[in-house]
Write an enzyme that holds these catalytic residues in place. Sequence first.
Site, mmCIF file in Angstrom:
data_model
loop_
_atom_site.group_PDB
_atom_site.id
_atom_site.type_symbol
_atom_site.label_atom_id
_atom_site.label_comp_id
_atom_site.label_asym_id
_atom_site.label_seq_id
_atom_site.Cartn_x
_atom_site.Cartn_y
_atom_site.Cartn_z
ATOM 1 N N LYS A 164 0.837 -1.209 0.000
ATOM 2 C CA LYS A 164 0.000 0.000 0.000
ATOM 3 C C LYS A 164 0.865 1.250 0.000
ATOM 4 O O LYS A 164 1.900 1.290 0.675
ATOM 5 C CB LYS A 164 -0.885 0.042 1.247
ATOM 6 N N HIS A 240 -11.871 -1.746 -5.153
ATOM 7 C CA HIS A 240 -11.620 -1.044 -3.886
ATOM 8 C C HIS A 240 -12.367 0.274 -3.774
ATOM 9 O O HIS A 240 -12.041 1.109 -2.944
ATOM 10 C CB HIS A 240 -10.128 -0.794 -3.664
ATOM 11 N N LYS A 242 -16.142 2.146 -3.178
ATOM 12 C CA LYS A 242 -17.456 1.822 -2.637
ATOM 13 C C LYS A 242 -18.565 2.068 -3.658
ATOM 14 O O LYS A 242 -18.522 3.047 -4.403
ATOM 15 C CB LYS A 242 -17.708 2.690 -1.396
ATOM 16 N N ARG A 296 -12.286 14.053 7.131
ATOM 17 C CA ARG A 296 -13.204 14.940 6.408
ATOM 18 C C ARG A 296 -14.573 14.286 6.362
ATOM 19 O O ARG A 296 -14.728 13.144 6.773
ATOM 20 C CB ARG A 296 -12.688 15.110 4.978
ATOM 21 N N VAL A 299 -18.463 10.705 1.409
ATOM 22 C CA VAL A 299 -19.600 10.553 0.480
ATOM 23 C C VAL A 299 -20.803 9.946 1.224
ATOM 24 O O VAL A 299 -21.933 10.435 1.132
ATOM 25 C CB VAL A 299 -19.201 9.633 -0.703
ATOM 26 N N ARG A 339 -24.459 4.748 -4.925
ATOM 27 C CA ARG A 339 -23.759 5.792 -5.679
ATOM 28 C C ARG A 339 -24.140 5.660 -7.152
ATOM 29 O O ARG A 339 -23.985 4.584 -7.740
ATOM 30 C CB ARG A 339 -22.245 5.627 -5.542
HETATM 31 P P1 ADP Z 1 -8.251 3.998 0.183
HETATM 32 O O1 ADP Z 1 -7.617 5.079 0.997
HETATM 33 O O2 ADP Z 1 -7.730 3.973 -1.211
HETATM 34 O O3 ADP Z 1 -9.733 3.989 0.271
HETATM 35 P P2 ADP Z 1 -8.159 1.773 2.082
HETATM 36 O O4 ADP Z 1 -6.983 1.458 2.895
HETATM 37 O O5 ADP Z 1 -9.308 2.437 2.763
HETATM 38 O O6 ADP Z 1 -7.707 2.638 0.804
HETATM 39 O O7 ADP Z 1 -8.695 0.461 1.378
HETATM 40 C C1 ADP Z 1 -9.711 0.504 0.398
HETATM 41 C C2 ADP Z 1 -10.307 -0.884 0.239
HETATM 42 O O8 ADP Z 1 -9.298 -1.832 -0.130
HETATM 43 C C3 ADP Z 1 -10.915 -1.450 1.513
HETATM 44 O O9 ADP Z 1 -12.227 -0.992 1.708
HETATM 45 C C4 ADP Z 1 -10.854 -2.930 1.197
HETATM 46 O O10 ADP Z 1 -11.861 -3.282 0.292
HETATM 47 C C5 ADP Z 1 -9.534 -3.089 0.480
HETATM 48 N N1 ADP Z 1 -8.448 -3.409 1.433
HETATM 49 C C6 ADP Z 1 -7.669 -2.537 2.082
HETATM 50 N N2 ADP Z 1 -6.786 -3.166 2.898
HETATM 51 C C7 ADP Z 1 -6.997 -4.488 2.733
HETATM 52 C C8 ADP Z 1 -6.419 -5.676 3.303
HETATM 53 N N3 ADP Z 1 -5.410 -5.621 4.173
HETATM 54 N N4 ADP Z 1 -6.902 -6.886 2.901
HETATM 55 C C9 ADP Z 1 -7.909 -6.966 2.004
HETATM 56 N N5 ADP Z 1 -8.490 -5.883 1.442
HETATM 57 C C10 ADP Z 1 -8.059 -4.661 1.797
#
Ligand code: ADP
Length: 445
Positions: A164, A240, A242, A296, A299, A339
């Site tokens: 990430k 990833h 929503k 913040r 949505v 959405r």
């Molecule tokens: P962003 O900031 O891009 O929204 P997030 O960290 O919130 O990133 O992750 C977005 C989505 O990615 C999560 O809602 C989930 O669906 C998937 N995700 C994130 N981390 C993991 C993980 N460790 N294992 C599986 N899916 C993950």
Amino acid sequence: MRTEPPFTRVLIANRGEIAVRIIRACHQLGLATVAVYSSADRGALHTRLATSAICIGPAPAKDSYLNINALLTAARISGADAVHPGYGFLSERADFARAVTAEGLVFLGPDADTIATMGDKVSAINAMKAVGIPTLPGSDGAVGDDMDRIEALADTIGYPVLIKASAGGGGRGMRRVDSAMALKDAIDLTRSEAKAAFGDDTLYLEKFLPHPRHIEFQIIANGEDALCLGERDCSAQRRHQKLIEEAPAPGIDRDLIESMMHRCEQACRSLKYRGVGTFEFLYQDGAFFFIEMNTRIQVEHTVTEMVTGIDLIAAQLQLAQGAPLPAPPQVRGHAIECRINAEDPRTQLPSPGKVNALMLPGGPGVRWDSALFAGAAVPPHYDSMVGKLICHGDSREQAIARMHQALTELKIEGIHTNQALQQKILASDDFSPWQQDIHFAARLL
Ligand code: ADP
């Protein structure tokens, strides 16, 4: 408690439905508003509803909605004394918050330092660990450049792992890796993508969970005290991102949810958090793991509004003017948000264009948040979300039934939308609390 200088004229550094939503809340509180727009958004609904409107540059976001100097100049010219960033664009940029405050304006969000800490995923995870919030097994900070060390870290975490970007957002900047063989290429690729997209190539590793749900907690805080307004389930996702959100999260033990709510409130108190925010978690096999915080409005704040009866944007504005936190609400019924994206149903690519005709749904429990009108342009330069359909019911079943009917009634002519896809997800057996996980929409499609 820190009290902000009073403000009377709010510049909204955003566009689309959220700009409209903020303008409505401001006017209801007797606050004047300043809309800003790019040349692609001339005549857009937010520019018509605001007290005044100023063009801040050409269509590309980097020259307009992301142009800090242009926004500050617009604030000066219009006499705005506060800035609401909405979501996306500059809403989680500490440098923007700092620049706004340096101009003597009220920034309607947390302090720049808090945005910096919580907007960076690595430092947010560390901050959460420090206050006892559970996180996923991971690299315990940024991974650096040493490939041997990264391989050792991934081995310890166990495959599959997720790479990430610390600065990532909007579902971008992450990559799943299933074996040691694929690790180096994936690291290199994610690093260069992160550099290009976010200007920051800091990476970290996290255990990839195979079938989690995405559950998040809405908070509102005043720097001393905090109130958690419950949870939302945002497991219906594609790439990833929503697609559907609901509140409350079905089928999870309420005692567990309540203990998480208390922990989020405690985390806010120790961070001295001020404003609205969301703690995002993955939930699998009865356990919660923190993944990130949004500093913040989101949505999907609407589903929380529908079940609590609290106008979150109004509460955010009032809090910044020194009002006390709202009283803990009684959660009533169930709310779902779909959405509505301007996209081609076959290719799922954005489908900008002109809206020729618009027919809106109605009836009890139906809400439509959008900047669309007949004749409105959907420019190709920005996010493809053009509206949010929110349905409330006494039960989840009633909310879903109302949503089916509302999606059928909603007709947006001239552009393609994802309405049929939303109907398909809602009708699926997997949309039950027991089948749902973050991958079910992808399986279905
Ligand atoms: P962003 O900031 O891009 O929204 P997030 O960290 O919130 O990133 O992750 C977005 C989505 O990615 C999560 O809602 C989930 O669906 C998937 N995700 C994130 N981390 C993991 C993980 N460790 N294992 C599986 N899916 C993950």
